[in-house]
Every structure is written in C-alpha cells, then in structure tokens.
Scaffold this motif. Structure first.
Motif, PDB file in Angstrom:
ATOM      1  N   ILE A   1       0.902  -1.208  -0.489  1.00 24.30           N
ATOM      2  CA  ILE A   1      -0.414  -0.109  -0.490  1.00 24.30           C
ATOM      3  C   ILE A   1       1.081   1.297   0.174  1.00 24.30           C
ATOM      4  CG2 ILE A   1      -1.842  -1.440   0.934  1.00 24.30           C
ATOM      5  CD1 ILE A   1      -0.794  -0.183   3.737  1.00 24.30           C
ATOM      6  N   ALA A   2       1.946   1.151   0.434  1.00 26.29           N
ATOM      7  CA  ALA A   2       2.691   2.140   0.324  1.00 26.29           C
ATOM      8  C   ALA A   2       4.259   2.220  -0.954  1.00 26.29           C
ATOM      9  CB  ALA A   2       4.029   2.236   1.172  1.00 26.29           C
ATOM     10  N   PRO A   3       4.592   2.962  -1.621  1.00 27.25           N
ATOM     11  CA  PRO A   3       5.288   3.351  -3.092  1.00 27.25           C
ATOM     12  C   PRO A   3       6.570   2.622  -2.075  1.00 27.25           C
ATOM     13  CG  PRO A   3       5.069   5.315  -2.055  1.00 27.25           C
ATOM     14  CD  PRO A   3       4.183   4.689  -1.010  1.00 27.25           C
ATOM     15  N   GLY A   4       7.363   2.269  -3.572  1.00 30.30           N
ATOM     16  CA  GLY A   4       8.748   1.861  -3.454  1.00 30.30           C
ATOM     17  C   GLY A   4       9.966   3.588  -2.639  1.00 30.30           C
ATOM     18  N   SER A   5      11.123   2.916  -3.209  1.00 29.13           N
ATOM     19  CA  SER A   5      11.850   4.215  -2.350  1.00 29.13           C
ATOM     20  C   SER A   5      12.477   5.544  -2.508  1.00 29.13           C
ATOM     21  CB  SER A   5      14.224   3.893  -1.478  1.00 29.13           C
ATOM     22  OG  SER A   5      13.784   3.035  -3.156  1.00 29.13           O
ATOM     23  N   GLY A   6      12.424   6.164  -2.625  1.00 28.58           N
ATOM     24  CA  GLY A   6      12.881   7.243  -3.406  1.00 28.58           C
ATOM     25  C   GLY A   6      11.918   8.642  -3.719  1.00 28.58           C
ATOM     26  N   ARG A   7      11.826   9.671  -4.274  1.00 28.82           N
ATOM     27  CA  ARG A   7      11.257  10.729  -4.045  1.00 28.82           C
ATOM     28  C   ARG A   7      10.251  10.292  -5.191  1.00 28.82           C
ATOM     29  NH1 ARG A   7      13.831  16.159  -3.898  1.00 28.82           N
ATOM     30  NH2 ARG A   7      11.946  16.556  -3.151  1.00 28.82           N
ATOM     31  N   LEU A   8       9.909   9.700  -6.381  1.00 32.45           N
ATOM     32  CA  LEU A   8       9.216  10.012  -7.278  1.00 32.45           C
ATOM     33  C   LEU A   8       9.004   8.170  -8.170  1.00 32.45           C
ATOM     34  CD1 LEU A   8       8.920  13.052  -9.170  1.00 32.45           C
ATOM     35  CD2 LEU A   8       7.509  12.166  -7.782  1.00 32.45           C
ATOM     36  N   ASP A   9       8.141   7.787  -8.319  1.00 34.57           N
ATOM     37  CA  ASP A   9       8.318   6.887  -8.742  1.00 34.57           C
ATOM     38  C   ASP A   9       9.190   6.500 -10.081  1.00 34.57           C
ATOM     39  OD1 ASP A   9       6.299   5.509  -7.462  1.00 34.57           O
ATOM     40  OD2 ASP A   9       4.861   6.130  -8.618  1.00 34.57           O
ATOM     41  N   PRO A  10       9.663   5.750 -10.775  1.00 35.53           N
ATOM     42  CA  PRO A  10      11.267   5.194 -11.729  1.00 35.53           C
ATOM     43  C   PRO A  10      10.642   5.929 -12.916  1.00 35.53           C
ATOM     44  CG  PRO A  10      10.816   3.524 -10.496  1.00 35.53           C
ATOM     45  CD  PRO A  10       9.980   3.917 -10.257  1.00 35.53           C
ATOM     46  N   GLY A  11       9.548   5.590 -13.433  1.00 34.92           N
ATOM     47  CA  GLY A  11       9.079   6.195 -14.434  1.00 34.92           C
ATOM     48  C   GLY A  11       8.338   7.766 -14.383  1.00 34.92           C
TER      49      GLY A  11
ATOM     50  N   TRP B   1      -0.503  17.819 -11.169  1.00 31.06           N
ATOM     51  CA  TRP B   1      -1.300  17.090  -9.924  1.00 31.06           C
ATOM     52  C   TRP B   1      -0.803  15.871  -9.622  1.00 31.06           C
ATOM     53  CZ3 TRP B   1      -1.855  20.378  -6.438  1.00 31.06           C
ATOM     54  CH2 TRP B   1      -2.782  21.691  -6.496  1.00 31.06           C
ATOM     55  N   PRO B   2      -0.725  14.779 -10.803  1.00 31.63           N
ATOM     56  CA  PRO B   2      -0.117  13.562 -10.691  1.00 31.63           C
ATOM     57  C   PRO B   2       1.328  13.484  -9.783  1.00 31.63           C
ATOM     58  CG  PRO B   2      -1.795  14.023 -12.853  1.00 31.63           C
ATOM     59  CD  PRO B   2      -1.298  14.972 -12.061  1.00 31.63           C
ATOM     60  N   VAL B   3       1.851  14.329 -10.465  1.00 34.65           N
ATOM     61  CA  VAL B   3       3.407  13.843  -9.808  1.00 34.65           C
ATOM     62  C   VAL B   3       3.179  14.393  -8.112  1.00 34.65           C
ATOM     63  CG1 VAL B   3       5.743  15.151  -9.062  1.00 34.65           C
ATOM     64  CG2 VAL B   3       4.531  14.885 -12.104  1.00 34.65           C
ATOM     65  N   PHE B   4       2.435  16.153  -7.885  1.00 32.81           N
ATOM     66  CA  PHE B   4       1.799  15.870  -6.561  1.00 32.81           C
ATOM     67  C   PHE B   4       1.090  14.583  -6.055  1.00 32.81           C
ATOM     68  CE2 PHE B   4      -0.785  17.493  -3.067  1.00 32.81           C
ATOM     69  CZ  PHE B   4       0.232  18.109  -2.288  1.00 32.81           C
ATOM     70  N   TRP B   5       0.468  14.173  -6.177  1.00 34.43           N
ATOM     71  CA  TRP B   5       0.299  12.895  -5.622  1.00 34.43           C
ATOM     72  C   TRP B   5       1.270  12.215  -5.097  1.00 34.43           C
ATOM     73  CZ3 TRP B   5      -3.336  14.262  -1.972  1.00 34.43           C
ATOM     74  CH2 TRP B   5      -4.718  15.297  -2.022  1.00 34.43           C
ATOM     75  N   ASN B   6       2.084  11.821  -6.185  1.00 36.72           N
ATOM     76  CA  ASN B   6       2.882  10.428  -6.291  1.00 36.72           C
ATOM     77  C   ASN B   6       4.412  11.414  -5.321  1.00 36.72           C
ATOM     78  OD1 ASN B   6       5.678   9.701  -7.661  1.00 36.72           O
ATOM     79  ND2 ASN B   6       3.767   8.268  -8.086  1.00 36.72           N
ATOM     80  N   ALA B   7       4.647  12.772  -5.017  1.00 33.19           N
ATOM     81  CA  ALA B   7       5.547  12.861  -4.081  1.00 33.19           C
ATOM     82  C   ALA B   7       4.553  12.399  -2.858  1.00 33.19           C
ATOM     83  CB  ALA B   7       5.902  14.180  -4.743  1.00 33.19           C
ATOM     84  N   VAL B   8       3.398  12.958  -2.880  1.00 33.31           N
ATOM     85  CA  VAL B   8       3.251  12.395  -1.455  1.00 33.31           C
ATOM     86  C   VAL B   8       3.011  11.490  -1.058  1.00 33.31           C
ATOM     87  CG1 VAL B   8       0.312  13.299  -0.054  1.00 33.31           C
ATOM     88  CG2 VAL B   8       1.421  14.615  -0.972  1.00 33.31           C
ATOM     89  N   ARG B   9       2.605  10.344  -1.390  1.00 32.85           N
ATOM     90  CA  ARG B   9       3.000   9.032  -1.645  1.00 32.85           C
ATOM     91  C   ARG B   9       4.202   8.711  -0.770  1.00 32.85           C
ATOM     92  NH1 ARG B   9       1.525   4.731  -5.272  1.00 32.85           N
ATOM     93  NH2 ARG B   9       0.994   3.930  -3.575  1.00 32.85           N
ATOM     94  N   HIS B  10       4.837   8.833  -2.027  1.00 35.90           N
ATOM     95  CA  HIS B  10       6.166   8.984  -0.938  1.00 35.90           C
ATOM     96  C   HIS B  10       6.931   9.065   0.008  1.00 35.90           C
ATOM     97  CE1 HIS B  10       8.204   6.678  -5.252  1.00 35.90           C
ATOM     98  NE2 HIS B  10       6.699   6.604  -5.219  1.00 35.90           N
ATOM     99  N   LEU B  11       6.391  10.015   0.262  1.00 34.42           N
ATOM    100  CA  LEU B  11       7.190  11.030   1.280  1.00 34.42           C
ATOM    101  C   LEU B  11       6.959  11.037   2.938  1.00 34.42           C
ATOM    102  CD1 LEU B  11       8.220  13.981   2.457  1.00 34.42           C
ATOM    103  CD2 LEU B  11       6.093  14.726   1.990  1.00 34.42           C
TER     104      LEU B  11
END
Length: 367
Positions: free
Chosen positions: A193-203, A224-234
């Motif tokens: 339910i949580a993304p992997g490592s790093g600040r964003l998804d690889p792609g 906004w897709p980048v925003f929510w992806n960054a929030v999930r990684h954070l």
C-alpha cells in the motif's frame, strides 16, 4: 597639566550623546535590540562552526587521496601530488583554513572529490529533499504531539492519560532505523500500500525546479499526478520520523500544561467564570508553548541533520545520505559543507525560536 582642547571636549560630548541615543533606542525597541544581539551572536557562532568543522574533519584518520584515487593510482607519487595540489591538501592546515574562509565569503564551498562538482551544487539538490522530509515530520509532530500532550494533561491520571503516556514512551524508545525497516517491510513489501523508495516512481519526471521540494514545485506547476505521487513517497518516511518527535513533544507538552494549570492566574480565570476553551487557549496554551517551542526547534534541527538511516533505508536523496557517502569516502570538502549547512540550520532554527518567544510571551518584547 594641560586642559583638554575644545575639539576633544566636543568629541566627548558627541560620544556621550551617541550612547544616550543608543540606550534610548534600546528602551523604545527592546525586542529589536534583542534580535540584533542574537544575530550578532549567530555570526560569531557561525565562524566557530567553520573552525570546529574544519579541525574535526582534518583530524579524521585516513588519507583522502587513497580514498578518492584507489589503490592502483595511489601508488603513483605524481598522481597523488597532483591530487593534493588540486584540492589544496599540500598546504599547511592554517593556510588551508584561511583559504577556505576566503572562498566561503565568495560563496564557494569547494569541489567534491567524489562527484567532481561544486559542493554547493550537490547541497542544492540534497538539502531541499531533507527539508521536505523533516518539515513534513515536524509539522505532523507539532499537530499530533501538542494535541496529545494537552489531552493527557487535562485528563491527568485517567485511562486516556495512561494510554498516551505509554504511546509516547514507545515512540521515544523505539529505534528509528528499526521502525523504518519494519514500516518498509510491512507497508511496501507485505501489504503493497506504500510506494517504493525514492521521491518519485521510476517512470515519473520531476517537476520544474523552483524550490527543490517536489510537492511544492508540482503544485506550483499544476502537475497534480506528480504532486500526489510525491506525497505518497513522502508520507511513510515522514511518519517514521514523526513517531519519535511526537513522543517527545507529547511528554513535554503534558508537563508544561500541568505546570501552567497549577498557576494562580489560571485559577483566577476559572473563578471569574471564563469558558474552559478561553482559559485553555488564552491562558494555558500561550504560557505552555514557550518550552514546547524550544523542544520543537531542537527536534527540527535534529531531524534535518540526523535522517541518515531513514534516508538510507528509503533511498531518499537528502542531506543525510549525502553526508554518509561523503564521510565514508573521506570527501573532506563535502563533509565540511554538510557541517556548515547543519550549523546554519541550527542557528536559523534558534533565531526563529527567539522570534516566536517574543510573539507568544509579551515579557520577552519588553524585557
């Protein structure tokens, strides 16, 4: 004995009037004078930070040339001499420090021996990542920790208080690196339910660089897709860091609120029939927040400079990971740059805490 000349008497009167004006200005603006003294002290402390960082860095055992060049190249005296000359390691330490200060005044932190880029360039990429992580953690910690501390103090020795005290003790006691490993294993590897490592998804492409904070930059650019992806990684590494700080702030807030609740002016406010919310917000919290702000400032500085293990586990490219790589490779310019940044952060946080003292406590503004 000769009498003082008219010019000397006029100069003495002028100096006396200047001292009177300075004293009058301090009486009219005591808080401004307070901040001026703090800023002057910060400059002197910054000079001390550069000296301590330089001395401790050069006392570390090991040869930077061997760490940077490798065993084969270090066997060639010409290559080693060229390396030492390029980075100024062939000069005496006092001269190296004076050169370092001169370059520092020009905004030059030196060249990294590993990345072969300016240390300032490397730090511009690493520091915003850590600020984003630590800033999120301290904001969550303040909201949750202060709320828990107030509730625990108002329900002293009841079941709610006992539960919150146990939870705060667990948060302070559990090692952060162990909690990070457990959270990564459970929420990423087992539950997914949580993304992997790093600040964003690889792609995913990073947003346009404005502040270096991916969440802020993505929001400014409308991505906004980048925003929510960054929030999930954070969120997962931020929550791991929040656990310790919440426990610390809960315990300090509880103690501070309990101490204020026993004051005579709080009893008088209640005796006048003021509503409980008014007494809590205007009388109790305002006085109790002074020590809480001190602890929060120190905790924020510690988060910025002590996220090495959490950043390593979550592959977060921040200041902690950069400091670890620099230390293990004896990258002296990078290590000194990290030490300088951490020192500046602590000084700025302490200055901000001093300003908040004056905002919250009127006695600071007039003392």
């Amino acid at each position: 004995m000769s009498q003082p000349s008219a010019a000397s008497r006029a100069s003495a009167r002028g100096a006396g009037r200047l001292r009177e004006r300075v004293a009058a200005a301090r009486q009219r603006h005591p808080f401004a004078s307070f901040l001026t003294r703090r800023a002057g002290t910060a400059v002197l402390l910054m000079l001390g930070v550069t000296l301590v960082t330089f001395v401790l860095t050069n006392l570390v055992p090991g040869d930077p040339a061997a760490a940077a060049l490798g065993q084969r190249a270090v066997g060639d005296p010409a290559i080693v001499a060229q390396f030492r000359e390029h980075y100024g390691l062939d000069k005496p330490l006092p001269l190296q420090y004076v050169t370092y200060l001169g370059n520092l005044l020009q905004g030059d932190l030196g060249e990294s021996q590993q990345s072969h880029q300016g240390v300032l360039t490397d730090l511009r990429a690493a520091v915003p990542a850590t600020i984003e992580l630590a800033g999120t953690a301290i904001l969550l910690s303040l909201v949750i920790g202060v709320a828990f501390g107030v509730v625990a103090a108002l329900r002293r020795d009841r079941l709610t208080d006992q539960v919150l005290r146990v939870l705060s003790l667990l948060g302070v006691s559990v090692p952060t690196f162990w909690l990070a490993l457990l959270a990564f294993y459970v929420f990423f590897y087992r539950l997914g339910i949580a993304p992997g490592s790093g600040r964003l998804d690889p792609g995913m492409t990073a947003p346009p660089d404005v502040t270096g904070l991916y969440t802020v930059d993505a929001a400014l650019a409308g991505q906004w897709p980048v925003f929510w992806n960054a929030v999930r990684h954070l969120m997962l590494p931020a929550l791991v860091l929040t656990a310790y700080t919440v426990g610390l702030l809960t315990r300090f807030t509880r103690s501070a609120v309990l101490e204020v609740l026993d004051q005579d002016y709080v009893r008088a406010a209640r005796a006048k029939g003021l509503p409980g919310r008014t007494v809590l917000s205007q009388y109790v919290l305002r006085a109790a927040l002074v020590p809480v702000i001190t602890v929060a400032g120190l905790a924020f500085g510690a988060l910025l400079s002590g996220t090495v293990l959490v950043e390593s586990i979550f592959a977060w490219p921040g200041l902690g990971a950069y400091a670890y790589r620099s230390a293990t490779t004896l990258d002296l310019p990078a290590v000194m740059g990290v030490g300088l940044v951490v020192g500046v952060i602590y000084l700025l946080v302490n200055l901000a805490v001093d300003v908040l003292y004056g905002v919250i406590d009127p006695r600071v503004r007039v003392s």
